[in-house]
Design an enzyme around this catalytic site. Structure first.
Site, PDB file in Angstrom:
ATOM      1  N   GLY A  95      -4.538  -0.966   9.358  1.00 40.86           N
ATOM      2  CA  GLY A  95      -3.692  -0.771  10.533  1.00 40.86           C
ATOM      3  C   GLY A  95      -3.695   0.672  10.999  1.00 40.86           C
ATOM      4  O   GLY A  95      -3.940   1.599  10.226  1.00 40.86           O
ATOM      5  N   ASP A 123      -3.454   4.713  -1.197  1.00 36.18           N
ATOM      6  CA  ASP A 123      -4.264   5.237  -0.099  1.00 36.18           C
ATOM      7  C   ASP A 123      -4.120   6.743  -0.066  1.00 36.18           C
ATOM      8  O   ASP A 123      -3.035   7.270   0.158  1.00 36.18           O
ATOM      9  CB  ASP A 123      -3.813   4.623   1.233  1.00 36.18           C
ATOM     10  CG  ASP A 123      -4.657   5.096   2.407  1.00 36.18           C
ATOM     11  OD1 ASP A 123      -5.691   5.744   2.177  1.00 36.18           O
ATOM     12  OD2 ASP A 123      -4.282   4.789   3.558  1.00 36.18           O
ATOM     13  N   LYS A 133       0.849  -1.188   0.000  1.00 34.15           N
ATOM     14  CA  LYS A 133       0.000   0.000   0.000  1.00 34.15           C
ATOM     15  C   LYS A 133       0.886   1.239   0.000  1.00 34.15           C
ATOM     16  O   LYS A 133       1.795   1.356   0.824  1.00 34.15           O
ATOM     17  CB  LYS A 133      -0.921   0.014   1.226  1.00 34.15           C
ATOM     18  CG  LYS A 133      -1.772   1.275   1.302  1.00 34.15           C
ATOM     19  CD  LYS A 133      -2.947   1.117   2.245  1.00 34.15           C
ATOM     20  CE  LYS A 133      -2.622   1.496   3.656  1.00 34.15           C
ATOM     21  NZ  LYS A 133      -3.837   1.527   4.516  1.00 34.15           N
ATOM     22  N   ASP A 181     -12.648   3.773   3.907  1.00 32.91           N
ATOM     23  CA  ASP A 181     -11.986   3.626   5.200  1.00 32.91           C
ATOM     24  C   ASP A 181     -12.623   4.619   6.171  1.00 32.91           C
ATOM     25  O   ASP A 181     -13.560   4.290   6.899  1.00 32.91           O
ATOM     26  CB  ASP A 181     -10.483   3.877   5.016  1.00 32.91           C
ATOM     27  CG  ASP A 181      -9.683   3.903   6.322  1.00 32.91           C
ATOM     28  OD1 ASP A 181     -10.258   3.642   7.391  1.00 32.91           O
ATOM     29  OD2 ASP A 181      -8.471   4.195   6.264  1.00 32.91           O
ATOM     30  N   LYS A 237     -11.363  -1.291  10.311  1.00 29.40           N
ATOM     31  CA  LYS A 237     -10.438  -1.015  11.408  1.00 29.40           C
ATOM     32  C   LYS A 237     -11.234  -1.120  12.701  1.00 29.40           C
ATOM     33  O   LYS A 237     -12.240  -0.426  12.868  1.00 29.40           O
ATOM     34  CB  LYS A 237      -9.811   0.377  11.266  1.00 29.40           C
ATOM     35  CG  LYS A 237      -8.815   0.475  10.117  1.00 29.40           C
ATOM     36  CD  LYS A 237      -8.254   1.873   9.993  1.00 29.40           C
ATOM     37  CE  LYS A 237      -7.217   1.918   8.864  1.00 29.40           C
ATOM     38  NZ  LYS A 237      -6.801   3.313   8.561  1.00 29.40           N
TER      39      LYS A 237
END
Length: 371
Positions: free
Chosen positions: A293, A191, A164, A241, A265
């Site tokens: 993460g 991202d 990523k 996200d 997440k």
């Protein structure tokens, strides 16, 4: 059967990342957070970890707001309610709006305690199936393309299943094109951490030529409407996200066609119970999920490993090995990755022992609350 929690310990921890980590919203190297300990008085301790940052970059929560909400609201709610199963915690905390990272830290400790009392692994308690999980790695924005290429090469050679790459305006299409040229067969995603708007739609469409696994959260952190327009205009899957804080957000995003993938997440959605519900709903509706993460230390990393054993976590997550981030982690053994794979521990609870010497070394304050 109730879960008899006698005490909650709120332990403030400060650790230093091995290297500075840069995204579109800032650079940092110091990491302060809380380890929550749920103690049953029978020799069992469950551990949770807060994931909020020092500043409200990623979300509105911070380390200080976590402390305030846990101490002044969540612990009193635990005192006033009986917990028969960790799923109850989500409902008990419902009167408190948002503050999902604070809730998840406490709920995670209770899930760990529950699994230890049942003498089963946290993965098994959650209904996980996998004995091994594939993992990728998240790379921050580098000063030069050459530095990024060297970093990508390092982790591809280590066997990570997906790379990523953080992007922002001015460090995006040309950079990714160069990475793709050097690594034609590597699973790569981008991202953006909300760095773009729909005004950039033609620019972002250039990413369709690069065979990316996904583009994560390109538009506003609280948006699901514009993302639907962007997804309709792009072949590359959009992954949400920051926009997804609950099962309800998930349902709306899927209904609108805002994404093809969702990053779960644990802290962002308020805990393991809600993570599992989101996972189940996405599985029913053909939406792939993966585990993101938050620069976790060992306790949070162990929770990520456990949730990733669920069947619809079909894409490699960001749960890299401990040594990627820390000179010394707070669990024993540290999380290790071999050829892009983590073997899921089968010991009771999170599956890792706490390195008490390391934890004490990094602890700056402890508060104890009787329940």
């Amino acid at each position: 059967m109730t879960i008899p929690i006698k005490q909650i310990k709120l332990r403030k921890v400060e650790m230093k990342l091995l290297d500075p980590f840069t995204t579109s919203f800032g650079t940092f190297q110091e990491r302060d957070f809380f380890i929550v300990e749920a103690i049953d008085g029978e020799g069992n301790i469950g551990y949770g970890e807060s994931v909020a940052f020092h500043s409200p970059w990623y979300a509105e929560e911070t380390v200080k707001t976590n402390e305030h909400v846990i101490e002044d609201f969540l612990i009193p709610l635990l005192r006033d309610n009986t917990i028969n199963h960790p799923d109850d915690v989500y409902e008990i905390f419902k009167p408190i709006r948002r503050h999902n990272m604070a809730k998840a830290a406490v709920e995670g400790a209770i899930w760990d305690l529950y699994a230890k009392r049942k003498n089963i692994s946290l993965a098994e308690a959650l209904g996980g199936e996998r004995k091994q999980i594939d993992v990728g790695i998240s790379l921050g924005i580098e000063p030069t393309v050459e530095a990024l290429l060297a970093n990508v090469k390092k982790y591809v050679e280590k066997g990570y299943k997906r790379i990523k790459i953080k992007i922002k305006p001015g460090f995006d299409v040309d950079v990714l094109r160069e990475v793709r040229k050097h690594f034609p067969d590597t699973q790569i995603m981008a991202d953006a951490n909300s760095a773009y708007t729909l005004d950039d739609i033609e620019h972002l469409q250039q990413l369709d030529d690069l065979n990316l696994t996904m583009v994560e959260q390109p538009l506003a952190h609280d948006d699901i409407v514009d993302h639907a327009d962007l997804q309709a205009a792009m072949k590359t899957p959009i992954c949400l996200d920051e926009s997804i804080h609950s099962l309800e957000d998930t349902k709306k995003a899927i209904k609108l066609g805002s994404c093809k993938i969702i990053n779960i997440k644990i802290g962002r959605v308020g805990g393991l119970s809600e993570s599992k519900r989101i996972h189940d709903y996405c599985k029913e509706h053909g939406i792939d999920v993966w585990c993101g993460g938050m620069l976790e230390a060992g306790v949070g990393r162990a929770h990520n490993i456990a949730i990733t054993t669920l069947s619809n976590f079909t894409l490699p997550g960001d749960t890299a090995e401990s040594s990627r981030y820390w000179e010394k982690d707070i669990i024993d053994p540290a999380v290790e990755v071999e050829n892009g794979v983590i073997t899921v521990p089968d010991k009771p609870g999170i599956g890792y022992d706490i390195d008490h010497e390391a934890l004490e070394k990094f602890t700056v304050n402890v508060k104890t609350f009787d329940l």
